[in-house]
Design a protein around this motif. Structure first.
Motif, mmCIF file in Angstrom:
data_model
loop_
_atom_site.group_PDB
_atom_site.id
_atom_site.type_symbol
_atom_site.label_atom_id
_atom_site.label_comp_id
_atom_site.label_asym_id
_atom_site.label_seq_id
_atom_site.Cartn_x
_atom_site.Cartn_y
_atom_site.Cartn_z
ATOM 1 N N GLN A 34 -1.558 28.972 33.109
ATOM 2 C CA GLN A 34 -2.088 30.116 33.851
ATOM 3 C C GLN A 34 -0.955 31.076 34.196
ATOM 4 O O GLN A 34 -1.113 32.278 34.218
ATOM 5 N N TYR A 63 -10.331 34.822 41.013
ATOM 6 C CA TYR A 63 -10.023 34.129 39.762
ATOM 7 C C TYR A 63 -10.776 34.788 38.606
ATOM 8 O O TYR A 63 -10.295 34.908 37.521
ATOM 9 N N ASP A 64 -12.017 35.168 38.890
ATOM 10 C CA ASP A 64 -12.842 35.809 37.866
ATOM 11 C C ASP A 64 -13.835 36.720 38.584
ATOM 12 O O ASP A 64 -13.658 37.001 39.762
ATOM 13 N N LYS A 68 -15.398 34.391 43.652
ATOM 14 C CA LYS A 68 -14.630 33.331 44.309
ATOM 15 C C LYS A 68 -13.214 33.842 44.505
ATOM 16 O O LYS A 68 -12.731 34.644 43.731
ATOM 17 N N PRO A 88 -13.141 23.671 54.541
ATOM 18 C CA PRO A 88 -13.824 22.818 53.558
ATOM 19 C C PRO A 88 -13.202 22.904 52.162
ATOM 20 O O PRO A 88 -12.500 23.879 51.862
ATOM 21 N N THR A 89 -13.461 21.918 51.336
ATOM 22 C CA THR A 89 -13.025 21.926 49.938
ATOM 23 C C THR A 89 -13.571 23.173 49.257
ATOM 24 O O THR A 89 -14.730 23.527 49.446
ATOM 25 N N GLY A 90 -12.714 23.835 48.503
ATOM 26 C CA GLY A 90 -13.155 25.021 47.771
ATOM 27 C C GLY A 90 -13.107 26.296 48.592
ATOM 28 O O GLY A 90 -13.533 27.352 48.134
ATOM 29 N N SER A 91 -12.554 26.227 49.816
ATOM 30 C CA SER A 91 -12.563 27.425 50.666
ATOM 31 C C SER A 91 -11.419 28.387 50.310
ATOM 32 O O SER A 91 -11.471 29.552 50.689
ATOM 33 N N GLY A 92 -10.405 27.903 49.603
ATOM 34 C CA GLY A 92 -9.339 28.808 49.168
ATOM 35 C C GLY A 92 -7.947 28.450 49.676
ATOM 36 O O GLY A 92 -7.004 29.222 49.502
ATOM 37 N N LYS A 93 -7.801 27.273 50.267
ATOM 38 C CA LYS A 93 -6.513 26.875 50.856
ATOM 39 C C LYS A 93 -5.407 26.779 49.793
ATOM 40 O O LYS A 93 -4.334 27.349 49.949
ATOM 41 N N SER A 94 -5.705 26.043 48.697
ATOM 42 C CA SER A 94 -4.683 25.892 47.642
ATOM 43 C C SER A 94 -4.388 27.216 46.977
ATOM 44 O O SER A 94 -3.264 27.455 46.524
ATOM 45 N N THR A 95 -5.381 28.077 46.899
ATOM 46 C CA THR A 95 -5.178 29.392 46.281
ATOM 47 C C THR A 95 -4.103 30.173 47.037
ATOM 48 O O THR A 95 -3.271 30.856 46.426
ATOM 49 N N ARG A 98 -0.880 28.839 45.861
ATOM 50 C CA ARG A 98 -0.609 29.259 44.471
ATOM 51 C C ARG A 98 -0.163 30.711 44.400
ATOM 52 O O ARG A 98 0.683 31.073 43.581
ATOM 53 N N TYR A 104 -0.339 33.312 40.279
ATOM 54 C CA TYR A 104 -1.180 34.485 40.030
ATOM 55 C C TYR A 104 -0.637 35.631 40.862
ATOM 56 O O TYR A 104 0.031 35.408 41.865
HETATM 57 P P1 ADP Z 1 -9.337 24.464 48.479
HETATM 58 O O1 ADP Z 1 -7.874 24.308 48.268
HETATM 59 O O2 ADP Z 1 -9.670 25.030 49.832
HETATM 60 O O3 ADP Z 1 -10.118 23.224 48.199
HETATM 61 P P2 ADP Z 1 -9.157 26.265 46.181
HETATM 62 O O4 ADP Z 1 -8.183 27.280 46.654
HETATM 63 O O5 ADP Z 1 -8.647 25.236 45.252
HETATM 64 O O6 ADP Z 1 -9.872 25.580 47.447
HETATM 65 O O7 ADP Z 1 -10.391 26.984 45.468
HETATM 66 C C1 ADP Z 1 -11.049 28.112 46.019
HETATM 67 C C2 ADP Z 1 -12.172 28.548 45.092
HETATM 68 O O8 ADP Z 1 -11.642 29.042 43.877
HETATM 69 C C3 ADP Z 1 -13.127 27.412 44.706
HETATM 70 O O9 ADP Z 1 -14.425 27.927 44.660
HETATM 71 C C4 ADP Z 1 -12.651 27.013 43.339
HETATM 72 O O10 ADP Z 1 -13.714 26.490 42.578
HETATM 73 C C5 ADP Z 1 -12.149 28.316 42.778
HETATM 74 N N1 ADP Z 1 -11.058 28.092 41.816
HETATM 75 C C6 ADP Z 1 -9.950 27.353 42.016
HETATM 76 N N2 ADP Z 1 -9.151 27.383 40.925
HETATM 77 C C7 ADP Z 1 -9.762 28.160 40.012
HETATM 78 C C8 ADP Z 1 -9.448 28.601 38.670
HETATM 79 N N3 ADP Z 1 -8.313 28.240 38.084
HETATM 80 N N4 ADP Z 1 -10.343 29.401 38.048
HETATM 81 C C9 ADP Z 1 -11.489 29.785 38.641
HETATM 82 N N5 ADP Z 1 -11.849 29.424 39.891
HETATM 83 C C10 ADP Z 1 -10.997 28.616 40.583
#
Ligand code: ADP
Length: 311
Positions: A34, A63-64, A68, A88-95, A98, A104
């Motif tokens: 990526q 991401y797209d 999201k 919650p999971t998927g809320s954007g913490k890891s993003t 990153r 990105y």
């Molecule tokens: P968390 O760390 O809070 O669990 P993430 O930051 O990993 O959440 O993800 C946030 C949102 O972005 C989620 O809906 C996830 O599915 C989406 N997402 C994460 N990585 C990607 C990716 N590489 N491409 C598209 N969508 C992504």
């Protein structure tokens, strides 16, 4: 034929290994792929880090096209402080992590390190200043020494041992059959999750970056391992600006700032005491307050919840 067969066979083994055991490495490779979407601009110069202060300024990211991502994220992580990301999971913490590591580029807004927009600086100079400790750390098939020394290859044997001591893993290594020369990884001594994490912490302490990104392990650990990990983390995060995807109550409560994330938005931010006080003043309503009570239920059992957190 043999020459052709061997690399293929090697690749097959490697691929299965990735799939089965090194899920984190798979993620790492995905991230590296990526990463090619991010380019240094021709004018990019080096990031100069003095304090390690991190500022997100109205950051938006997708991401797209499915919406999201992150929306209008603003916060400051002052020099040496710890910011906990909860939600919650998927809320954007890891993003958020990153984007700071620049896997990105932001869609709009800015990320500043010591006042400099990271999108205008070289990726190498940014990443030199950041240590990363993932949930599941990957070890190289090499000696435990190599695995720690990797954090700063110019380090001396004494410095590697100092880092291992700070990460609470030195004594364990002394018990290994060949001490620091013991081979670890898939083809060597298998380390437990808690040990692998402490190796990653030692590696980061050796690297000595002013900024640390930490994805805290979700799995429950026995109490000795847990207290060793906590001590190792305390050493690593001391005087380093830390962004942590937090799952542990102790980390969350002690953080200097908590960002409560939901659907890519910071819904609440403040210290633990501020967020709790705000919720109590608001008839016990608050997103953080609910998450915190949930966390207490998970960690201590159902009957432990009280309004002020006392037992
Ligand atoms: P968390 O760390 O809070 O669990 P993430 O930051 O990993 O959440 O993800 C946030 C949102 O972005 C989620 O809906 C996830 O599915 C989406 N997402 C994460 N990585 C990607 C990716 N590489 N491409 C598209 N969508 C992504």
């Amino acid at each position: 034929l043999v020459q052709l067969y061997q690399p293929l066979n090697w690749f097959g083994t490697y691929y299965r290994m990735l799939q089965q055991n090194f899920i984190d490495m798979e993620k790492m490779i995905q991230l590296l792929e990526q990463n090619q979407s991010v380019h240094d601009s021709p004018e990019a110069d080096r990031l100069i880090v003095t304090d390690g202060e991190v500022v997100f300024e109205n950051v938006n990211f997708q991401y797209d096209t499915r919406q999201k991502g992150l929306h209008n994220i603003s916060f400051t992580a002052p020099k040496g402080k710890t910011v906990a990301l909860v939600g919650p999971t998927g809320s954007g913490k890891s993003t958020i992590l990153r984007l700071l590591f620049r896997f990105y580029d932001v869609s709009s807004g800015r990320i500043l390190v010591d006042g400099q927009d990271i999108s205008k600086k070289t990726q190498t100079s940014l990443r030199e200043q950041i240590g990363v400790v993932p949930q599941d750390s990957v070890l190289f098939n090499d000696s435990i020494f190599y695995n720690i020394n990797y954090g700063r290859t110019s380090a001396s044997k004494e410095e590697v041992e100092e880092a291992a001591k700070a990460a609470q893993i030195h004594d364990k290594i002394q018990e290994f059959p060949d001490g620091y020369e013991t081979k670890v990884g898939e083809r060597g001594l298998r380390l437990s999750g808690g040990e692998k994490q402490r190796v990653a912490i030692a590696r980061t302490i050796l690297k000595n970056p002013p900024i640390v990104l930490l994805d805290e392990a979700t799995s429950a650990l026995d109490s000795t391992t847990e207290s060793q990990i906590q001590a190792a983390l305390a050493q690593m995060t001391m005087n380093r600006t830390t962004l942590v995807v937090a799952h542990r109550l102790s980390t969350i409560v002690n953080a200097d700032l908590i960002l409560c994330i939901k659907d890519g938005v910071i819904v609440e931010q403040g210290s633990h005491d501020e967020l709790i006080a705000r919720a109590i003043a608001n008839n016990g309503e608050g997103v953080y307050y609910e998450m915190w009570k949930q966390q207490i239920r998970e960690e201590r059992g159902d009957d432990a919840t009280t309004i002020d957190g006392s037992e």
